[in-house]
Design a protein around this motif. Structure first.
Motif, short mmCIF file in Angstrom:
data_model
loop_
_atom_site.label_atom_id
_atom_site.label_comp_id
_atom_site.label_asym_id
_atom_site.label_seq_id
_atom_site.Cartn_x
_atom_site.Cartn_y
_atom_site.Cartn_z
N VAL A 86 16.62 -27.82 -29.95
CA VAL A 86 15.49 -26.67 -30.55
C VAL A 86 16.30 -25.23 -30.81
O VAL A 86 16.35 -24.74 -31.78
CB VAL A 86 14.32 -26.58 -29.67
CG1 VAL A 86 13.56 -25.49 -30.23
CG2 VAL A 86 13.57 -28.03 -29.52
N ILE A 87 16.92 -24.92 -29.74
CA ILE A 87 17.71 -23.72 -29.81
C ILE A 87 18.67 -23.66 -30.77
O ILE A 87 18.73 -22.53 -31.58
CB ILE A 87 18.34 -23.11 -28.33
CG1 ILE A 87 16.94 -23.14 -27.37
CG2 ILE A 87 19.13 -21.91 -28.52
CD1 ILE A 87 17.76 -22.71 -25.89
N PRO A 88 19.60 -24.48 -30.97
CA PRO A 88 20.44 -24.55 -32.25
C PRO A 88 19.96 -24.35 -33.47
O PRO A 88 20.35 -23.86 -34.39
CB PRO A 88 21.48 -25.77 -31.84
CG PRO A 88 21.21 -26.08 -30.32
CD PRO A 88 19.90 -25.60 -30.04
N ALA A 230 8.93 -22.86 -33.81
CA ALA A 230 8.94 -23.65 -32.85
C ALA A 230 7.72 -23.46 -31.73
O ALA A 230 7.67 -22.56 -31.32
CB ALA A 230 9.99 -24.12 -32.11
N LEU A 231 6.91 -24.34 -31.39
CA LEU A 231 6.02 -24.34 -30.33
C LEU A 231 6.19 -25.29 -29.22
O LEU A 231 6.37 -26.73 -29.58
CB LEU A 231 4.67 -24.63 -30.81
CG LEU A 231 3.28 -24.53 -29.98
CD1 LEU A 231 3.44 -23.23 -28.96
CD2 LEU A 231 2.01 -24.94 -30.31
N VAL A 248 4.24 -29.37 -37.85
CA VAL A 248 4.80 -30.65 -38.04
C VAL A 248 5.51 -30.91 -36.50
O VAL A 248 6.00 -30.16 -35.91
CB VAL A 248 6.15 -30.55 -38.87
CG1 VAL A 248 6.96 -31.64 -38.90
CG2 VAL A 248 5.91 -30.33 -40.14
N ARG A 249 5.24 -32.40 -36.01
CA ARG A 249 5.78 -32.87 -34.80
C ARG A 249 7.04 -33.11 -34.87
O ARG A 249 7.46 -34.17 -35.48
CB ARG A 249 4.80 -33.79 -34.26
CG ARG A 249 5.05 -34.28 -32.65
CD ARG A 249 4.09 -34.94 -31.99
NE ARG A 249 4.12 -36.24 -32.77
CZ ARG A 249 3.10 -37.07 -32.25
NH1 ARG A 249 2.25 -37.00 -31.19
NH2 ARG A 249 3.13 -38.42 -32.79
N THR A 250 7.91 -32.44 -34.11
CA THR A 250 9.26 -32.93 -33.92
C THR A 250 9.95 -33.67 -32.76
O THR A 250 10.76 -34.32 -32.81
CB THR A 250 10.15 -31.39 -34.25
OG1 THR A 250 10.06 -30.72 -32.86
CG2 THR A 250 10.01 -30.82 -35.30
N ASN A 251 9.03 -33.63 -31.76
CA ASN A 251 9.21 -34.31 -30.52
C ASN A 251 7.81 -34.33 -29.70
O ASN A 251 7.01 -33.64 -30.18
CB ASN A 251 10.41 -33.42 -29.55
CG ASN A 251 10.51 -33.70 -28.33
OD1 ASN A 251 9.71 -33.68 -27.68
ND2 ASN A 251 11.54 -34.53 -28.22
N SER A 252 7.84 -35.08 -28.83
CA SER A 252 6.49 -35.45 -28.04
C SER A 252 5.90 -33.99 -27.63
O SER A 252 4.77 -33.56 -27.51
CB SER A 252 6.53 -36.05 -26.92
OG SER A 252 7.09 -37.36 -27.37
#
Length: 259
Positions: A86-88, A230-231, A248-252
């Protein structure tokens, strides 16, 4: 115990600005009834009268209402995903001057964890975290930055050595981390939301809200994020209809604002 809970929550809202109608009634009412019995206030009317006159009782009530179970690097695998992915991604899209909000930050564990996580990618003097909570006493504890061993158990060893000092049997976070966080009071249910954020972190708080209140908060978070922001939510939470809320869901546990 008298039964006019609806009348009680209206008076509490007028007195504190906290809208108990947005919380799950059974769970919240049980907590409040326990406190009223402890204070021997004689019911809702008596308790409203008590906290109207007694500042100490008022502050205790607000503190008691808020759920302040918090720890550094809670759910480490999620923080690892943030560190590696996420951070990168955020830095590649927006650069290193990221605007980040830790909402419902409790005792500061989360925003301070964010500063440390970001410090692997961004110089400390470029990191700024806005941290908010409804409870001003908890904010005061967060600003103090003193924690027990259990609270910091999940902190990576290098950060424990670098960013904490022992004070008796407790751990005090160093000023170089504390200075990167700005705390202020904010009510997720009633206060206007700030905007322009690249990431918002709000974890393990909305589980106590009604489904309607959750949906409204997630929509407001979406408006507070820049496109592709990001949230990060808690391990016990999910945004059921995330597409209609603009994500958009990028991860759970990570969602991205749709462009």
């Amino acid at each position: 115990m008298d039964n006019d809970y609806e009348g009680f929550i209206k008076k509490i809202y007028k007195l504190t600005g906290i809208d108990l109608a947005q919380y799950k009634e059974k769970q919240m009412r049980r907590r409040i009834d326990t406190l009223i019995m402890k204070k021997k206030a004689g019911g809702y009317e008596g308790f409203v009268s008590l906290i109207s006159k007694d500042k100490e009782a008022y502050d205790e009530f607000v503190s008691y209402l808020t759920i302040n179970v918090s720890e550094f690097y809670r759910n480490p695998e999620q923080w690892e995903y943030m560190d590696k992915t996420v951070i990168p991604n955020l830095i590649s899209k927006f650069g290193k001057n990221l605007k980040i909000w830790s909402a419902a930050c409790s005792t500061g564990d989360e925003p301070y964890s964010l500063v440390m996580a970001l410090s692997r990618h961004i110089p400390l003097n470029q990191i700024r975290i806005d941290a908010t909570d409804i409870d001003k006493e908890i904010i005061a504890k967060a600003k103090l930055g003193l924690y027990n061993a259990k609270s910091i158990a999940g902190v990576p060893d290098d950060f424990k050595k670098k960013y904490f000092d022992m004070v008796g049997s407790s751990y005090k976070i160093k000023d170089e981390i504390k200075s990167r966080v700005t705390f202020r009071q904010h009510n997720l249910l009633t206060t206007d939301y700030p905007s322009g954020y690249h990431m918002i972190v709000c974890r393990n708080v909305l589980i106590y809200f009604t489904e309607e209140a959750k949906e409204e908060v997630y929509r407001k978070f979406n408006k507070s994020l820049v496109p592709s922001g990001a949230l990060f939510i808690g391990s016990t939470e999910q945004i059921v209809d995330y597409k209609s809320a603009g994500y958009v869901r990028t991860n759970s546990f990570f969602y991205e604002k749709a462009n």
